[in-house]
Design a protein around this motif. Sequence first.
Motif, short mmCIF file in Angstrom:
data_model
loop_
_atom_site.label_atom_id
_atom_site.label_comp_id
_atom_site.label_asym_id
_atom_site.label_seq_id
_atom_site.Cartn_x
_atom_site.Cartn_y
_atom_site.Cartn_z
N LEU A 1 -7.83 -45.39 36.67
CA LEU A 1 -7.33 -45.31 35.30
C LEU A 1 -7.27 -43.87 34.79
CD1 LEU A 1 -9.26 -48.33 33.73
CD2 LEU A 1 -6.90 -48.30 34.53
N GLY A 2 -6.97 -42.95 35.69
CA GLY A 2 -6.82 -41.55 35.30
C GLY A 2 -8.12 -40.77 35.24
N TYR A 3 -9.24 -41.38 35.59
CA TYR A 3 -10.53 -40.69 35.58
C TYR A 3 -11.04 -40.56 37.01
CZ TYR A 3 -10.64 -41.77 30.60
OH TYR A 3 -10.34 -41.88 29.28
N SER A 4 -11.61 -39.41 37.33
CA SER A 4 -12.17 -39.23 38.67
C SER A 4 -13.43 -40.10 38.80
CB SER A 4 -12.51 -37.76 38.92
OG SER A 4 -13.63 -37.38 38.14
N LEU A 5 -13.77 -40.45 40.04
CA LEU A 5 -14.95 -41.28 40.27
C LEU A 5 -16.23 -40.58 39.83
CD1 LEU A 5 -14.22 -43.11 43.63
CD2 LEU A 5 -14.39 -44.07 41.36
N GLN A 6 -16.28 -39.26 39.99
CA GLN A 6 -17.45 -38.51 39.53
C GLN A 6 -17.65 -38.70 38.03
OE1 GLN A 6 -17.11 -34.42 40.65
NE2 GLN A 6 -17.50 -34.82 42.83
N THR A 7 -16.57 -38.66 37.28
CA THR A 7 -16.64 -38.85 35.82
C THR A 7 -17.09 -40.27 35.48
OG1 THR A 7 -14.86 -37.25 35.54
CG2 THR A 7 -15.34 -38.68 33.67
N ILE A 8 -16.59 -41.25 36.21
CA ILE A 8 -16.97 -42.65 35.96
C ILE A 8 -18.46 -42.85 36.27
CG2 ILE A 8 -16.63 -45.04 36.72
CD1 ILE A 8 -13.64 -44.29 37.10
N LEU B 1 -24.03 -38.51 42.94
CA LEU B 1 -24.54 -37.52 43.89
C LEU B 1 -23.76 -37.55 45.21
CD1 LEU B 1 -28.39 -37.79 43.33
CD2 LEU B 1 -26.88 -35.90 42.71
N PHE B 2 -23.49 -38.74 45.73
CA PHE B 2 -22.74 -38.82 46.99
C PHE B 2 -21.31 -38.30 46.82
CE2 PHE B 2 -25.81 -42.25 48.45
CZ PHE B 2 -26.39 -41.46 49.43
N GLU B 3 -20.67 -38.59 45.70
CA GLU B 3 -19.31 -38.08 45.46
C GLU B 3 -19.32 -36.55 45.37
OE1 GLU B 3 -16.21 -39.35 45.25
OE2 GLU B 3 -16.78 -41.43 45.52
N LYS B 4 -20.38 -36.03 44.78
CA LYS B 4 -20.47 -34.58 44.56
C LYS B 4 -20.75 -33.82 45.85
CE LYS B 4 -20.98 -31.46 41.15
NZ LYS B 4 -19.83 -31.02 40.41
N ILE B 5 -21.63 -34.37 46.71
CA ILE B 5 -22.10 -33.57 47.85
C ILE B 5 -21.57 -34.02 49.21
CG2 ILE B 5 -24.23 -32.91 46.69
CD1 ILE B 5 -25.71 -34.97 48.37
N SER B 6 -20.82 -35.11 49.27
CA SER B 6 -20.35 -35.57 50.58
C SER B 6 -18.83 -35.76 50.59
CB SER B 6 -21.04 -36.87 50.97
OG SER B 6 -20.51 -37.94 50.24
N THR B 7 -18.31 -35.92 51.79
CA THR B 7 -16.87 -36.14 51.94
C THR B 7 -16.57 -37.55 52.45
OG1 THR B 7 -17.00 -35.23 54.17
CG2 THR B 7 -16.44 -33.70 52.39
N SER C 1 -15.73 -41.56 52.34
CA SER C 1 -14.77 -42.35 51.58
C SER C 1 -15.44 -42.93 50.32
CB SER C 1 -14.26 -43.50 52.45
OG SER C 1 -13.62 -44.48 51.67
N SER C 2 -14.70 -42.99 49.22
CA SER C 2 -15.24 -43.47 47.95
C SER C 2 -15.70 -44.93 48.03
CB SER C 2 -14.21 -43.33 46.84
OG SER C 2 -13.93 -41.98 46.62
N LEU C 3 -15.01 -45.75 48.80
CA LEU C 3 -15.41 -47.15 48.96
C LEU C 3 -16.76 -47.24 49.67
CD1 LEU C 3 -14.81 -50.14 48.63
CD2 LEU C 3 -13.58 -50.06 50.80
N ILE C 4 -16.94 -46.44 50.70
CA ILE C 4 -18.22 -46.44 51.42
C ILE C 4 -19.33 -45.90 50.53
CG2 ILE C 4 -19.46 -45.43 53.38
CD1 ILE C 4 -16.88 -45.71 54.98
N ILE C 5 -19.04 -44.89 49.74
CA ILE C 5 -20.04 -44.36 48.80
C ILE C 5 -20.44 -45.44 47.81
CG2 ILE C 5 -20.35 -42.78 46.84
CD1 ILE C 5 -18.81 -40.68 48.43
N PHE C 6 -19.46 -46.20 47.30
CA PHE C 6 -19.77 -47.27 46.35
C PHE C 6 -20.66 -48.33 47.02
CE2 PHE C 6 -18.62 -51.37 44.33
CZ PHE C 6 -19.11 -51.11 43.07
N LEU C 7 -20.34 -48.73 48.24
CA LEU C 7 -21.15 -49.73 48.95
C LEU C 7 -22.56 -49.21 49.24
CD1 LEU C 7 -18.47 -51.17 51.42
CD2 LEU C 7 -19.35 -52.21 49.31
#
Length: 179
Positions: A4-11, A63-69, A71-77
């Motif tokens: 929705l136009g927001y980065s995952l880090q912001t969410i 933290l995972f979004e900020k310091i790792s590369t 996938s966002s889906l794997i970070i969420f899981l």
Amino acid sequence: MEILGYSLQTIYLTGLVIGGVLTFLYILFGDLLDGMFELVPDGILNPTLVLSFVTFTSASGYLFEKISTISSLIIFLISIVLSLILVTMLHVFVLVPLSSAEESLVYRDDDLKGRIGKVIISIPEEGFGEVILEGMGGNIAMSARSFEEKPIPYETKVLVIDVKDSVLYVLPHEEMDFA
């Protein structure tokens, strides 16, 4: 990645701030909210665990979004699994022991029958005095009357015979010597 136009880090950061603020408000107004959650059976929806889950998920996701590369889906899981583990540990090792410790300090009037105490305010023939009962959880001082309507002087050891309307009915206690 964006939602929705927001980065995952912001969410994740927004979820962390909201979870922290709601946790702080729950600390302040928890007793009021506990009354609202009485309709829900115990263990199904505990506000402490829900807020902890949101906070842990948001913090680990950020933290995972900020310091790792990864996938966002794997970070969420990973964040969900990590939060479930942490919330389970919080429940088992903190909340359950606290709730049982709180209950252990409670006593009923019937629990006082048969206990030995000491008169700290003399008990007149047909009046009230005060007795202190010493225990491992602390001392209990309560109003007392003589069971036989006889005066009992200060510092006499007494045996609690009955408890009615939060008043102890006591008799003088004599130590038995079995030697």
